[in-house]
Design a protein around this motif. Structure first.
Motif, PDB file in Angstrom:
ATOM      1  N   ASN A 145       0.496  -1.350  -0.133  1.00  0.00           N
ATOM      2  CA  ASN A 145       0.071  -0.341  -0.593  1.00  0.00           C
ATOM      3  C   ASN A 145       0.703   0.648   0.193  1.00  0.00           C
ATOM      4  O   ASN A 145       0.169   2.384   0.280  1.00  0.00           O
ATOM      5  N   TYR A 169      -3.987  10.062  -9.568  1.00  0.00           N
ATOM      6  CA  TYR A 169      -3.640   9.326  -8.852  1.00  0.00           C
ATOM      7  C   TYR A 169      -3.459   8.476  -7.568  1.00  0.00           C
ATOM      8  O   TYR A 169      -4.294   7.902  -7.216  1.00  0.00           O
ATOM      9  N   GLN A 171      -5.519  10.594  -5.189  1.00  0.00           N
ATOM     10  CA  GLN A 171      -7.413  10.995  -4.709  1.00  0.00           C
ATOM     11  C   GLN A 171      -7.658   9.331  -4.967  1.00  0.00           C
ATOM     12  O   GLN A 171      -8.455   9.109  -4.663  1.00  0.00           O
ATOM     13  N   ASN A 172      -7.237   9.001  -6.465  1.00  0.00           N
ATOM     14  CA  ASN A 172      -8.599   7.867  -6.821  1.00  0.00           C
ATOM     15  C   ASN A 172      -7.490   6.641  -5.571  1.00  0.00           C
ATOM     16  O   ASN A 172      -8.646   6.343  -5.263  1.00  0.00           O
ATOM     17  N   LYS A 173      -6.458   6.460  -5.653  1.00  0.00           N
ATOM     18  CA  LYS A 173      -5.915   5.153  -5.266  1.00  0.00           C
ATOM     19  C   LYS A 173      -6.089   4.744  -3.286  1.00  0.00           C
ATOM     20  O   LYS A 173      -6.842   3.698  -3.237  1.00  0.00           O
ATOM     21  N   TYR A 174      -6.334   6.065  -2.938  1.00  0.00           N
ATOM     22  CA  TYR A 174      -6.478   6.020  -0.913  1.00  0.00           C
ATOM     23  C   TYR A 174      -7.710   6.719  -1.171  1.00  0.00           C
ATOM     24  O   TYR A 174      -8.536   6.472   0.244  1.00  0.00           O
ATOM     25  N   ASN A 175      -8.836   6.375  -1.773  1.00  0.00           N
ATOM     26  CA  ASN A 175      -9.972   7.030  -1.975  1.00  0.00           C
ATOM     27  C   ASN A 175     -10.263   8.277  -1.126  1.00  0.00           C
ATOM     28  O   ASN A 175     -10.511   7.830   0.302  1.00  0.00           O
ATOM     29  N   ILE A 176      -9.317   9.556  -0.815  1.00  0.00           N
ATOM     30  CA  ILE A 176      -9.774  10.552  -0.050  1.00  0.00           C
ATOM     31  C   ILE A 176     -10.716  11.590   0.069  1.00  0.00           C
ATOM     32  O   ILE A 176     -10.678  12.216  -1.205  1.00  0.00           O
ATOM     33  N   SER A 177     -11.068  11.542   1.195  1.00  0.00           N
ATOM     34  CA  SER A 177     -11.922  13.000   1.305  1.00  0.00           C
ATOM     35  C   SER A 177     -11.227  13.968   1.795  1.00  0.00           C
ATOM     36  O   SER A 177      -9.864  14.425   2.050  1.00  0.00           O
ATOM     37  N   LYS A 178     -11.902  15.559   1.238  1.00  0.00           N
ATOM     38  CA  LYS A 178     -11.109  16.329   1.311  1.00  0.00           C
ATOM     39  C   LYS A 178     -11.686  17.356   2.570  1.00  0.00           C
ATOM     40  O   LYS A 178     -12.135  16.719   3.712  1.00  0.00           O
ATOM     41  N   ASN A 229     -13.180  13.917   8.581  1.00  0.00           N
ATOM     42  CA  ASN A 229     -13.892  12.803   7.034  1.00  0.00           C
ATOM     43  C   ASN A 229     -14.737  13.180   6.824  1.00  0.00           C
ATOM     44  O   ASN A 229     -15.318  13.214   5.690  1.00  0.00           O
TER      45      ASN A 229
END
Lengths: 419, 419
Positions: A145, A169, A171-178, A229
């Motif tokens: 990871n 890349y 944002q997509n990989k870790y599915n991150i919120s702002k 979150n």
């Protein structure tokens, strides 16, 4: 939450020849766009052992490692070969990159040198990030990871790569919120006094919102950052807390985030179709400089007079030598005259006038260094406000503090008259 | 050779709110004055674990550790308590520091708050470094041959402490031989053109002398550094090389080391008992600000007029509206009138006048953004010199370049007339 480390590589950083603006820029992108504050910056020289140790350490503590620097074509740049050893890989020519470099040279009308051709070689176990703005490709190494991304040190090449490839890349990989954050800008009260005044409010902040005091001269920035979150909930929380703050220190708050006193004053003048001028003694033109540093300021800034010598206070402004002798150039009386003359000569709606002892020498027992009189005046209401301040001994600081204080006094006067 | 690590502490660095100029400045001092290039920079947030880990790592690999940041009076600053735990010590009030803080507040006319008073507490096993410019003292921890020095993050406080205490302390403790270096300051020619002109001279430099080009705006600093062991021999070598340089680009050299254009011009005016004033349009007071940033400038600076609007160019300076309409405010003709009026109104020996389009908007096909007319005039010889420049699109750069160019034109005129 994933942890981020930024590593910058280059001897020019370690000798202080250039400032590490790449770490700062990447950190802004991480904090503001990806929503994760980096945890560490490290800087090492163009040296195999130091680079390897920095990467080893980063792998222990971070999940995402950004590296910038050391990818140039010359012999002193060794980041690529170091990464190659670190990841037990071999350099192979990447045909796409080779063509990118060839095209770039063709477009510039130069022939490609062997050194540049070697930039098309990349470790055989990385994902290549193509560089649209230069010759050195970026490299992405992923295992489990964690990931390491190596980018060029040339700021605009690194930025192009980071914005177009790295951000989406990750944002997509870790599915991150702002993340939500806001800075409240205050002028006129020192950090410790402000903290004292805000003690209860600070204690009432929910655990997921952190507060930082960032002072510079007479300005203190209060930065509120959420670490939860849920972007919308946190935005509401912070906005509510700022409303409370407004009730406590509303008179000190002049703006938010990227505002400056001169931009805020400029906008107020523009919106109210008013003009401004300055009569500056001790600030020597610095207030005018701040005002005119804002693009479009010619719409509301008429001009200034800087009567530095007493002779010019008399000849240009018509201030009676009696007043200058009786009260002194640094006095309520002189500043009042400066305001009145300024209004007439500069033909403006508002006037700022300042006179003081910037130092480090020139003080007297009754008027020590740092004694400054600051006046603002509105022609419409025939109203002058003049205040006496005693700042410190540092010339540069006295000039900056005087200018900030004057602009904030004017801001309040404009708001009072036009609301 | 001892190894140096620089640790900067602060969440504001990690979110990219401010650039880490402290590491860069300390690195310059280490490289140029102490003569040792630091090996690592680390940056961590205001967080106990991260600060402790950074210090632990630094103790493993470095001999001298500089820390800056996290010493403010508010709760988010935890460097001092972290150091206290790290060194197994207890906080005790230092009476000297307490008095320093008390005096500082008294001079500013404020009462001391409990938060400020707490800044007088220091770990009981450190040597206190008194802060003459702020409230947070520095701390020196020494064991065996290693040392850690913690300094405030406020740049001018840190710099004051570093220059007055840290440098001599380290030079003395490690018995470091002094490095000879000298910077030659040039104005008016870009880095690459300068490098081209100096190719042969650069190739003739002995191996133990290195050259660096440090450009900023219209100024290029040439830094010569020796890397040998014989201070006197190297001093002579470098001084000889500078004499040669003088024969090649003497007209571009305005000073050395810490000189600035405004300090050099100020000294020339003072020595020749001459006075100066400025009439500034596009620079909006920035030239006057530079001149008055020099302590003692009231001896030679009479004052300025900033006729930003055309109306003021007419009413304050008496420039005919015909001239402004026929040639424009940005023209040779207008600047000539600005010089002549300035001489009369400001009663000075020398006058600078500038008018231009600072941008980013306001350009026309015949006068693009960056078009600037710069004039200097001597009343004694009734001589005006006006030159047209076309700089770039960046407002801030245009203001700075115009000011630097104007000061250098004046410098040459004063030298020509008084030598």
């Amino acid at each position: 939450m994933i942890k981020i480390e930024i590593i910058t590589i280059g001897d020019e950083l370690l000798i202080g020849q250039i400032v590490d603006s790449n770490s700062t820029w990447i950190a802004q992108q991480c904090s503001n766009i990806i929503g994760i504050k980096p945890s560490w910056f490290s800087t090492v020289g163009d040296n195999y052992d130091d680079i390897t140790n920095a990467i080893q350490l980063a792998y222990k503590r971070a999940d995402v490692i950004f590296i910038s620097g050391g990818l140039g074509p010359t012999n002193d740049d060794i980041t690529k070969t170091t990464l190659c050893k670190f990841f037990n890989s071999q350099l192979v020519v990447d045909n796409d990159v080779y063509q990118d470099i060839e095209t770039l040279f063709k477009n510039r009308g130069f022939a490609m040198t062997p050194l540049n051709a070697s930039q098309a070689e990349v470790p055989n176990n990385c994902t290549v990030i193509r560089n649209k703005l230069g010759t050195a490709p970026g490299m992405l190494f992923e295992n489990s990871n964690k990931m390491l991304i190596s980018m060029p040190g040339v700021p605009f090449e690194m930025k192009g790569m980071f914005s177009s490839f790295v951000i989406p890349y990750i944002q997509n990989k870790y599915n991150i919120s702002k993340l939500y954050y806001k800075s409240v800008l205050t002028q006129g009260l020192g950090e410790s006094f402000l903290a004292d005044k805000l003690k209860d409010w600070e204690n009432s902040l929910p655990e997921n919102i952190s507060l930082a005091y960032l002072p510079s001269q007479s300005i203190v920035k209060l930065r509120l950052t959420s670490s939860g979150n849920n972007f919308d909930v946190e935005k509401k929380q912070i906005d509510n807390k700022i409303q409370e703050l407004n009730a406590i220190i509303g008179d000190l708050i002049y703006g938010f985030d990227e505002d400056t006193l001169q931009s805020v004053v400029g906008t107020l003048l523009l919106n109210n179709k008013k003009t401004i001028g300055t009569i500056e003694s001790c600030t020597g033109g610095y207030i005018a400089h701040l005002i005119t540093s804002v693009s479009g300021s010619s719409e509301y800034f008429n001009g200034s007079i800087i009567p530095y010598s007493n002779q010019l206070k008399n000849s240009l402004l018509g201030i009676d030598n009696n007043i200058l002798e009786t009260y002194g150039a640094v006095s309520m009386e002189t500043v009042e005259k400066m305001l009145l003359s300024g209004e007439k000569l500069l033909k403006t709606d508002y006037i700022i006038a300042v006179s003081g002892i910037a130092g480090p020498s020139g003080g007297t027992p009754t008027k020590p260094v740092g004694t400054i009189f600051i006046g603002v005046r509105s022609s419409k209401n025939n109203k002058s406000i003049i205040k006496k301040y005693i700042f410190g001994n540092n010339r540069e600081h006295n000039i900056i503090k005087t200018s900030q204080t004057a602009l904030n006094m004017l801001r309040k006067l404009i708001i009072e008259e036009n609301s």
